[in-house]
Design a protein around this motif. Structure first.
Motif, short mmCIF file in Angstrom:
data_model
loop_
_atom_site.label_atom_id
_atom_site.label_comp_id
_atom_site.label_asym_id
_atom_site.label_seq_id
_atom_site.Cartn_x
_atom_site.Cartn_y
_atom_site.Cartn_z
N ASP A 291 0.81 -1.21 0.00
CA ASP A 291 0.00 0.00 0.00
C ASP A 291 0.85 1.27 0.00
OD1 ASP A 291 0.98 0.05 2.58
OD2 ASP A 291 -0.97 0.36 3.54
N ALA A 292 2.11 1.18 -0.43
CA ALA A 292 2.98 2.35 -0.55
C ALA A 292 3.41 2.53 -2.00
CB ALA A 292 4.21 2.20 0.34
N ALA A 293 3.85 3.72 -2.34
CA ALA A 293 4.21 4.02 -3.72
C ALA A 293 5.35 3.16 -4.23
CB ALA A 293 4.58 5.50 -3.85
N ALA A 294 6.21 2.68 -3.35
CA ALA A 294 7.33 1.83 -3.78
C ALA A 294 6.86 0.50 -4.33
CB ALA A 294 8.30 1.61 -2.62
N GLY A 295 5.69 0.05 -3.94
CA GLY A 295 5.09 -1.15 -4.51
C GLY A 295 5.92 -2.39 -4.29
N ILE A 296 6.12 -3.15 -5.40
CA ILE A 296 6.82 -4.43 -5.35
C ILE A 296 7.96 -4.40 -6.36
CG2 ILE A 296 6.61 -6.93 -5.66
CD1 ILE A 296 3.57 -6.56 -5.11
N SER A 297 9.17 -4.72 -5.90
CA SER A 297 10.35 -4.75 -6.78
C SER A 297 11.12 -6.03 -6.49
CB SER A 297 11.24 -3.54 -6.55
OG SER A 297 12.42 -3.62 -7.31
N LEU A 298 11.20 -6.92 -7.49
CA LEU A 298 11.81 -8.24 -7.30
C LEU A 298 12.93 -8.46 -8.31
CD1 LEU A 298 8.53 -10.33 -6.90
CD2 LEU A 298 9.88 -9.23 -5.08
N THR A 299 14.10 -8.84 -7.81
CA THR A 299 15.24 -9.18 -8.66
C THR A 299 15.78 -10.53 -8.22
OG1 THR A 299 15.82 -6.86 -8.97
CG2 THR A 299 17.52 -8.49 -9.46
N THR A 310 -1.28 -7.50 -5.50
CA THR A 310 -2.07 -6.28 -5.41
C THR A 310 -1.19 -5.13 -4.91
OG1 THR A 310 -4.03 -7.58 -4.84
CG2 THR A 310 -4.11 -5.21 -4.39
N THR A 311 -1.22 -4.01 -5.64
CA THR A 311 -0.57 -2.79 -5.15
C THR A 311 -1.59 -1.66 -5.16
OG1 THR A 311 0.20 -1.89 -7.26
CG2 THR A 311 1.59 -3.56 -6.20
N THR A 312 -1.46 -0.74 -4.20
CA THR A 312 -2.28 0.47 -4.18
C THR A 312 -1.36 1.68 -4.02
OG1 THR A 312 -2.64 0.32 -1.80
CG2 THR A 312 -4.26 -0.75 -3.22
N GLU A 313 -1.95 2.87 -3.99
CA GLU A 313 -1.20 4.11 -3.86
C GLU A 313 -0.16 4.26 -4.98
OE1 GLU A 313 -2.05 6.45 -1.83
OE2 GLU A 313 -3.58 5.21 -0.87
N SER A 314 -0.55 3.90 -6.21
CA SER A 314 0.30 4.02 -7.41
C SER A 314 1.53 3.12 -7.34
CB SER A 314 0.74 5.48 -7.63
OG SER A 314 -0.37 6.33 -7.75
N GLY A 315 1.49 2.12 -6.51
CA GLY A 315 2.64 1.22 -6.37
C GLY A 315 2.85 0.37 -7.61
N ALA A 316 4.07 0.38 -8.13
CA ALA A 316 4.40 -0.42 -9.32
C ALA A 316 4.75 -1.85 -8.92
CB ALA A 316 5.56 0.22 -10.06
N PHE A 317 4.66 -2.74 -9.90
CA PHE A 317 5.15 -4.12 -9.76
C PHE A 317 6.23 -4.32 -10.81
CE2 PHE A 317 4.65 -8.67 -11.16
CZ PHE A 317 5.32 -9.22 -10.07
N THR A 318 7.48 -4.46 -10.36
CA THR A 318 8.60 -4.66 -11.30
C THR A 318 9.38 -5.89 -10.89
OG1 THR A 318 10.13 -3.28 -10.02
CG2 THR A 318 8.79 -2.18 -11.70
N ARG A 319 9.93 -6.56 -11.90
CA ARG A 319 10.77 -7.73 -11.62
C ARG A 319 11.87 -7.83 -12.67
NH1 ARG A 319 6.10 -9.77 -13.98
NH2 ARG A 319 6.42 -11.19 -15.74
N ARG A 336 -3.62 -1.53 -8.52
CA ARG A 336 -4.68 -0.55 -8.41
C ARG A 336 -4.06 0.79 -8.08
NH1 ARG A 336 -8.42 -4.15 -4.55
NH2 ARG A 336 -6.73 -3.56 -3.16
N LEU A 337 -4.39 1.80 -8.84
CA LEU A 337 -3.87 3.13 -8.63
C LEU A 337 -4.97 3.96 -7.95
CD1 LEU A 337 -2.19 3.67 -12.11
CD2 LEU A 337 -1.30 2.50 -10.08
N LEU A 338 -4.76 4.25 -6.69
CA LEU A 338 -5.75 5.03 -5.95
C LEU A 338 -5.29 6.48 -5.91
CD1 LEU A 338 -6.66 2.69 -2.97
CD2 LEU A 338 -7.65 2.81 -5.26
#
Length: 339
Positions: A291-299, A310-319, A336-338
């Motif tokens: 639920d933070a803008a940093a979202g999900i970042s996976l390497t 699921t991401t909110t608060e404009s959180g991106a999903f990157t891998r 989801r971009l809230l």
């Protein structure tokens, strides 16, 4: 005694009543003391000249000042309390320090070859613990509170079996593994570092502060849930990371980070943000929710996803990965971009 008193090994005491030492003079003892349900009390500094056992059969055992000497000390209080108000082994490291039985235990810092508590039915509260033998630290009891640092050397392990709440408030720097088990919960508020050794928690863990666990190639395993509105960082090197319980379902975590690991296996994770910076094996994740803008970042080397993302608060999903990710059915990817 206003001056030094010496209790020789041949002067073991078996008493129908209490033992009370006071007067300001130091004590050197080689003799055991046994009472029949009566208190044992030393007011002044105690030096062990040989292995000593104090047995009170349900009486309190109280030592108001320091204890030193390269010898073993065994305390057997039954249903009595044990209170050690001065540093133990602060000048000269003790041999084996053992509490066989007690109700409540309250101890300042203890420095010994190894430290053992085989039973305490009430609350055991410890200051700094430091050992230098392979047996390390073994604590069994109900409520256990570690208020200061815990240090082991020479491959010394830490084993804790708590039937009630365990609180770890001081940083652990261990040359051996940490194994927490028993039916009690855990509140973890300090970092844990091992030198290539495993860290395992069997009980449900609540984060009382931001925590980092670093094992330098040892496995990191949580068998139950993890909760708490704080950050958790796991650094396993070439060790596996296994989180068998849900993370953040009761209280969303802050930043959840895996800095390094081999294979990573988790249940669902609910956190402000989720970061994996490296894993040499496949990372298998259940549901992920941020639920933070940093979202999900996976390497990492490769990923398998078995739950909703699921991401909110404009959180991106990157891998970023060496191999193709596998989204195992059923799995929904929802960003989801809230606004």
């Amino acid at each position: 005694n206003s001056d030094a008193v010496t209790i020789a090994a041949a002067a073991d005491m078996t008493l129908a009543g209490a033992f009370d030492q006071s007067g300001g003079g130091a004590v050197t003892t080689s003799g055991d003391i046994t009472t029949t349900a009566a208190a044992i009390h030393f007011t002044d500094a105690v030096t062990l000249a040989s292995d000593v056992a104090l047995t009170s059969a349900d009486g309190a055992i109280t030592i108001d000042s320091t204890i030193d000497g390269e010898q073993a000390l065994t305390l057997v209080a039954g249903a009595g309390d044990i209170t050690l108000s001065g540093a133990v082994g602060g000048t000269t490291r003790l041999g084996i320090f053992t509490i066989t039985s007690a109700e409540d235990v309250t101890a300042d810092a203890i420095t010994a070859s190894n430290i053992v508590q085989t039973d305490a039915t009430g609350t055991a509260t410890y200051g700094a613990l430091d050992t230098d033998a392979v047996a390390g630290i073994s604590l069994t009891g109900g409520v256990i509170t570690l208020n200061s640092t815990v240090t082991t050397a020479n491959a010394g392990t830490v084993t804790i079996e708590n039937s009630d709440a365990l609180t770890i408030a001081g940083a652990m720097t261990l040359d051996g593994a940490l194994d927490q088990h028993g039916s009690g919960s855990v509140t973890l508020s300090a970092d844990i570092t091992t030198t290539g050794d495993a860290v395992e928690f069997s009980g449900a863990v609540a984060l009382g502060a931001d925590v980092e666990i670093t094992t330098a190639d040892g496995a990191i395993t949580f068998d139950s849930t993890i909760d708490g509105a704080n950050a958790l960082t796991l650094v396993a090197g070439a060790g596996d990371i296994t989180l068998d319980g849900v993370v953040g379902s009761g209280a969303r975590l802050g930043v959840f980070t895996i800095t390094s690991g081999a294979a990573v296996t988790t249940d669902s994770i609910t956190a402000a943000s989720i970061v994996q910076t490296d894993a040499t094996g496949t990372a298998t994740y259940g549901s992920l929710d941020t639920d933070a803008a940093a979202g999900i970042s996976l390497t990492g080397a490769g990923f398998a996803f078995t739950g909703a993302i699921t991401t909110t608060e404009s959180g991106a999903f990157t891998r970023s990965e060496e191999h193709t990710s596998e989204l195992q059915s059923p799995c929904n990817l929802v960003c989801r971009l809230l606004l």
